[in-house]
Design an enzyme around this catalytic site. Structure first.
Site, PDB file in Angstrom:
ATOM      1  CG  LEU A  68      29.599 -36.958 -24.144  1.00 43.22           C
ATOM      2  CD1 LEU A  68      28.720 -37.913 -24.221  1.00 43.22           C
ATOM      3  CD2 LEU A  68      31.045 -38.912 -24.684  1.00 43.22           C
ATOM      4  N   PRO A  69      30.854 -35.914 -28.654  1.00 43.40           N
ATOM      5  CG  PRO A  69      32.204 -37.818 -30.189  1.00 43.40           C
ATOM      6  CD  PRO A  69      31.531 -37.429 -29.029  1.00 43.40           C
ATOM      7  CE  LYS A 173      28.158 -25.155 -31.023  1.00 43.67           C
ATOM      8  NZ  LYS A 173      29.631 -24.349 -31.649  1.00 43.67           N
ATOM      9  CE  LYS A 241      28.747 -32.922 -33.940  1.00 45.27           C
ATOM     10  NZ  LYS A 241      28.525 -31.879 -33.399  1.00 45.27           N
TER      11      LYS A 241
END
Ligand code: NDP
Length: 286
Positions: A68-69, A173, A241
């Site tokens: 998901l985003p 990540k 983000k």
């Protein structure tokens, strides 16, 4: 429910090609539309089974995959009681969003409380890697959980690393993304300086490609910058983000380059948010 029955949530730039690869490898695929019906129609044509909601997808699978985003959508979808109730004990959640380590741990604790095993498994390799099934997975969780779902991951990824407990996949990540964001901005500045100094791009790539200043971004994103092609790919607002996650995680630790990168991405977000993240350098080149 069998480990070959997959529910897939998040059928975007990454999720759609990843889901296609699962179908091609013979997994049974369960999906639901969010806003865009296009990926759902395409996957149905290829054999996927459509459901009304993520909760129904959860009820129908042994392994639930989500990409998901960001944190907000992870919480909205994965902490929905109906989704949690839908998954049987002993099923597995493979969470592949580039989210924060904290959100990952929150989700893992809600699932593990119910006997659902969790693998934190963000990816690198971009949409090209997703299409070719050559992604890199940075897995956080228990080795036995990874081993259970290894055939699922191998349908989408070439390199699978177990990097630590749940949360450490998201942590590594975030570090990768901090580097990628900085390298992208640096590659844009290199191109701007090369133009000023009348160094042809091909020579720049050839020579620096064999020198100490090379980076993946310089070698792979320069041609798009030269052409002004900012079709995503990996969207700029998703990179903002990601750098924000790295900066938030750094807390009192000072990371001046990450801070500068965050400012650059934030300052260009209104015009470039939906474009490829390389558009962060567009202004330097006009
Ligand atoms: P996209 O924006 O292309 O796709 C996001 C998907 O999530 C869409 O299918 C969207 O559906 C769906 N979605 C959004 N909100 C919800 C919701 N509440 N419930 C169900 N589905 C929802 O993003 P990407 O695929 O590019 O990225 C996904 C994640 O992977 C991000 O965390 C990103 O940082 C990471 N990533 C991306 C890479 C890339 O190259 N693109 C590379 C590596 C990691 P709809 O469109 O219908 O709203």
């Amino acid at each position: 429910m069998s480990d070959r029955t997959i529910g897939f949530l998040g059928l975007g730039a990454m999720g759609l090609p990843m889901a296609r690869n699962l179908l091609e490898k013979g997994f049974e695929l369960h999906i639901a539309a969010h806003r865009n019906r296009e990926p759902v129609e395409e996957l149905k044509q290829a054999g996927a089974i459509e459901h009304e909601s993520p909760a129904e997808v959860a009820q129908s699978c042994g392994v639930l995959i989500s990409i998901l985003p960001a944190d907000k959508e992870m919480a909205e979808v994965l902490l929905d009681e109906k989704v949690l109730d839908g998954l049987g004990r002993e099923s597995v959640l493979i969470e592949m969003t580039s989210g924060s380590p904290d959100m990952m741990k929150r989700i893992a604790s809600a699932y593990e409380e119910r006997g659902i095993r969790v693998l934190d498994a963000p990816v690198s390799g971009g949409t090209a890697g997703a299409e070719k099934g050559t992604l890199t997975v940075m897995a956080g969780g228990q080795e036995k959980v990874l081993d259970t779902v290894r055939p699922v991951l191998e349908s989408m990824a070439k390199n699978i690393f177990l990097v630590g407990p749940v949360g450490s996949g998201k942590a590594i990540k975030a570090i990768n993304q901090m580097l990628a964001a900085i390298h992208m901005a640096a590659a844009g500045e290199a191109l701007a300086l090369a133009r000023k100094l009348e160094v042809p791009v091909e020579i720049l790539k050839e020579v620096i490609g064999k020198s100490s200043g090379a980076s993946w971004m310089l070698m792979n994103k320069l041609d798009g910058l030269v052409k002004g092609n900012f079709t995503p790919g990996f969207k700029h607002h998703l990179m903002t983000k990601d750098v924000q996650i790295a900066v938030d995680e750094s807390a009192e630790l000072e990371l001046p380059l990450a801070g500068l990168a965050l400012k650059l991405y934030r300052d260009t977000e209104s015009e470039a948010g939906e474009l490829d993240f390389s558009a962060v350098a567009a202004k330097l080149l006009t």
